[in-house]
Design an enzyme around this catalytic site. Structure first.
Site, PDB file in Angstrom:
ATOM      1  N   LYS A  75     115.408  25.666  19.609  1.00 45.38           N
ATOM      2  CA  LYS A  75     113.917  25.685  19.341  1.00 45.38           C
ATOM      3  C   LYS A  75     113.244  26.443  20.410  1.00 45.38           C
ATOM      4  CE  LYS A  75     111.283  23.421  16.393  1.00 45.38           C
ATOM      5  NZ  LYS A  75     111.637  23.504  14.924  1.00 45.38           N
TER       6      LYS A  75
HETATM    7  P1  NAD Z   1     101.648  24.798  10.215  1.00 40.01           P
HETATM    8  O1  NAD Z   1     101.133  25.168  11.523  1.00 40.01           O
HETATM    9  O2  NAD Z   1     101.775  25.223   9.005  1.00 40.01           O
HETATM   10  O3  NAD Z   1     100.807  23.399  10.008  1.00 40.01           O
HETATM   11  C1  NAD Z   1     100.600  22.229  10.821  1.00 40.01           C
HETATM   12  C2  NAD Z   1      99.217  21.529   9.948  1.00 40.01           C
HETATM   13  O4  NAD Z   1      99.151  20.342  10.983  1.00 40.01           O
HETATM   14  C3  NAD Z   1      98.165  22.003  10.150  1.00 40.01           C
HETATM   15  O5  NAD Z   1      97.467  21.708   8.676  1.00 40.01           O
HETATM   16  C4  NAD Z   1      97.396  21.632  11.232  1.00 40.01           C
HETATM   17  O6  NAD Z   1      95.656  21.793  10.947  1.00 40.01           O
HETATM   18  C5  NAD Z   1      97.646  20.039  11.150  1.00 40.01           C
HETATM   19  N1  NAD Z   1      97.497  19.433  12.367  1.00 40.01           N
HETATM   20  C6  NAD Z   1      97.713  19.979  13.613  1.00 40.01           C
HETATM   21  N2  NAD Z   1      97.275  18.975  14.487  1.00 40.01           N
HETATM   22  C7  NAD Z   1      97.004  17.965  13.994  1.00 40.01           C
HETATM   23  C8  NAD Z   1      96.402  16.682  14.073  1.00 40.01           C
HETATM   24  N3  NAD Z   1      96.334  16.223  15.433  1.00 40.01           N
HETATM   25  N4  NAD Z   1      95.949  15.676  13.236  1.00 40.01           N
HETATM   26  C9  NAD Z   1      96.266  16.253  12.018  1.00 40.01           C
HETATM   27  N5  NAD Z   1      96.517  17.546  11.531  1.00 40.01           N
HETATM   28  C10 NAD Z   1      96.775  18.333  12.461  1.00 40.01           C
HETATM   29  O7  NAD Z   1     102.996  23.950  10.544  1.00 40.01           O
HETATM   30  P2  NAD Z   1     104.225  23.552   9.748  1.00 40.01           P
HETATM   31  O8  NAD Z   1     104.953  24.450   9.549  1.00 40.01           O
HETATM   32  O9  NAD Z   1     103.578  22.728   8.488  1.00 40.01           O
HETATM   33  O10 NAD Z   1     105.003  22.206  10.638  1.00 40.01           O
HETATM   34  C11 NAD Z   1     104.341  20.812  10.450  1.00 40.01           C
HETATM   35  C12 NAD Z   1     105.590  19.953  10.999  1.00 40.01           C
HETATM   36  O11 NAD Z   1     106.590  19.968  10.262  1.00 40.01           O
HETATM   37  C13 NAD Z   1     105.929  20.243  12.370  1.00 40.01           C
HETATM   38  O12 NAD Z   1     106.334  19.001  13.185  1.00 40.01           O
HETATM   39  C14 NAD Z   1     107.561  21.109  12.302  1.00 40.01           C
HETATM   40  O13 NAD Z   1     108.215  21.124  13.482  1.00 40.01           O
HETATM   41  C15 NAD Z   1     107.801  20.436  11.148  1.00 40.01           C
HETATM   42  N6  NAD Z   1     108.792  21.430  10.307  1.00 40.01           N
HETATM   43  C16 NAD Z   1     108.437  22.588   9.644  1.00 40.01           C
HETATM   44  C17 NAD Z   1     109.086  23.224   9.048  1.00 40.01           C
HETATM   45  C18 NAD Z   1     108.917  24.605   8.277  1.00 40.01           C
HETATM   46  O14 NAD Z   1     109.671  25.160   7.392  1.00 40.01           O
HETATM   47  N7  NAD Z   1     107.738  24.978   8.807  1.00 40.01           N
HETATM   48  C19 NAD Z   1     110.491  22.742   8.640  1.00 40.01           C
HETATM   49  C20 NAD Z   1     111.050  21.290   9.332  1.00 40.01           C
HETATM   50  C21 NAD Z   1     110.022  20.810  10.015  1.00 40.01           C
END
Ligand code: NAD
Length: 415
Positions: free
Chosen positions: A106
């Site tokens: 990561k």
């Molecule tokens: P992203 O950047 O696409 O979206 C993040 C979302 O969270 C956005 O809508 C943002 O506005 C919102 N956000 C941020 N801070 C916030 C808060 N304090 N309160 C409410 N909403 C808030 O990110 P993502 O890729 O969707 O990732 C989200 C989570 O999923 C992370 O923890 C990431 O590690 C995990 N994840 C992502 C993937 C992937 O394939 N993208 C895979 C596994 C896990």
């Protein structure tokens, strides 16, 4: 009151408890805890307004006994070495649970991408690769999107890396389909949330149709999870992003297509039709059948765990429930579907993308989706069976399965 446990502290505690349940001595815990390699780079950027800003880039490579390092790149001001350590170890275990031939990694850059112009972001990403290219590669470490990064960022990494090593699509996953990305990768994490939640409901003899769901975070994972759960008949009671949330006016829930259209227009779910505004902290405490935290880590801590009214939680984000909150929720009988399983759809389709790139193949969407379903159903079944047999939580069961697999691989190589 002491500060809530950080993502790393929570993850370490889950790992330690798995080692204890498995009867491993302290040296095995230490071996699994400490990463193989940690890299930090300085990234000075001359911004278009003439100012000089020095960003920091990180990559933690946890263990590669089961395969090359694999994990996301997070572009967010909060990313640092400590958070990367916790997330990298979680990735090793997630890959082991899904039986994918990868280790965990990561990292990211401590920037706010929304404050940068596209050209500035591209320059920053290319500088990161210039400093990091010896440490990534198709058989070494394969980054993917995470918070604040996306397919466009992966394409820049692919291009910068390929300037040195020749055409190398397998150096990253989650890239655009046009440059070798897999069909179905963009929605894979959210699709996986739907598959795992459905398996869980089936195993409990219930159906998701008509049940209410509240989702925090409307980025890649949250928006696709909303689609996957709505497709299974769930009612979207409330949705949110960093700017705030929207709570459905009517019992049938929010109209997802209308929310998506509003989000495309304004960049937020706030003010979407069919609902009224709600703060993020209130949203987490709404009564609902399922709460899906899909934003950042630490959304549910000891502070608010006592006020959670959801009947179950599915961790779509990494580490949204801190270890102290996990204890409170377990005592209150609220089941938690753990991140290590629930959001593993992303890395699973990343694996499919890597396999396609190495073989110069391009699978149809249906093939990707049926392979994803099979992998997740197998892993979920193993977790549910083990939790039943061992009378432990789903998280404890998942951590034990993954920890055993990782330890077996590490010790096979000897020391
Ligand atoms: P992203 O950047 O696409 O979206 C993040 C979302 O969270 C956005 O809508 C943002 O506005 C919102 N956000 C941020 N801070 C916030 C808060 N304090 N309160 C409410 N909403 C808030 O990110 P993502 O890729 O969707 O990732 C989200 C989570 O999923 C992370 O923890 C990431 O590690 C995990 N994840 C992502 C993937 C992937 O394939 N993208 C895979 C596994 C896990």
């Amino acid at each position: 009151m002491p500060p809530p446990a950080s993502l790393k502290q929570s993850h370490d505690a889950y790992l330690e408890s798995a080692c204890q349940r498995l009867g491993y001595d302290g040296s095995i815990y230490e071996l699994l805890l400490v990463a193989s390699r940690e890299i930090a780079v300085e990234l000075p950027l001359r911004r278009q307004d003439g100012s000089l800003v020095v960003y920091r880039g990180y990559r933690v490579q946890h263990h590669n006994a089961r395969g090359p390092y694999k994990g996301g790149l997070r572009f967010h001001p909060s990313i640092d070495m400590e958070e990367s350590r916790g997330l990298a170890c979680l990735m090793s275990l997630k890959c082991a649970l899904l039986d994918l031939p990868f280790g965990g990694a990561k990292g990211g850059i401590d920037c706010d991408p929304s404050s940068l112009r596209e050209r500035e972001l591209e320059e920053l990403v290319r500088k990161f690769v210039q400093k990091m290219h010896r440490n990534i590669g198709p058989n070494l470490d394969i980054p993917a999107p995470d918070v604040g990064s996306d397919a466009r960022v992966m394409a820049w990494i692919q291009d910068e890396y390929s300037k040195v090593y020749g055409y190398s699509p397998a150096v990253v996953t989650g890239k655009p389909v046009a440059t070798g990305g897999s069909k179905g990768r963009e929605s894979a994490t959210g699709d996986g949330v739907g598959i795992v939640v459905e398996c869980w409901a089936r195993q409990r003899g219930t159906s998701l149709a008509g049940k209410s769901v509240v989702i925090q975070g409307f980025g890649n994972v949250g928006s696709h999870a909303a689609r996957a759960l709505a497709a299974r008949g769930m009612r979207l009671r409330a949705l949110s992003d960093v700017r705030g949330g929207v709570l459905a006016d009517a019992g049938e829930g929010l109209d997802l297509e209308a929310v998506l259209a509003h989000h495309r227009k304004t960049g937020s779910v706030v003010g979407a039709p069919g609902g009224r505004p709600i703060e993020n902290h209130e949203l987490l405490e709404l009564a609902c059948d399922l709460l899906v935290p899909a934003a950042l880590g630490g959304a549910i801590t000891e502070d608010n765990a006592g006020r959670i009214q959801a009947r179950a939680i599915a961790e779509a984000a990494n580490g949204p429930v801190s270890e102290d909150a996990d204890r409170v929720l377990c005592e209150r009988g609220i089941p938690i579907l753990p991140d290590i399983l629930v959001n593993a759809g992303g890395v699973t389709v990343s694996y499919f993308e890597w396999v396609q790139n190495l073989q110069q193949l391009s699978w149809e969407l249906e093939e990707v989706q049926s392979r994803l379903r099979a992998r997740l159903e197998t892993a979920a079944g193993a977790v549910f069976d083990s939790a039943g047999a061992e009378s432990c939580s789903l998280r404890e069961a998942a951590y034990c399965i993954a920890t055993r697999r990782l330890k077996d691989a590490l010790l096979s190589f000897g020391f």
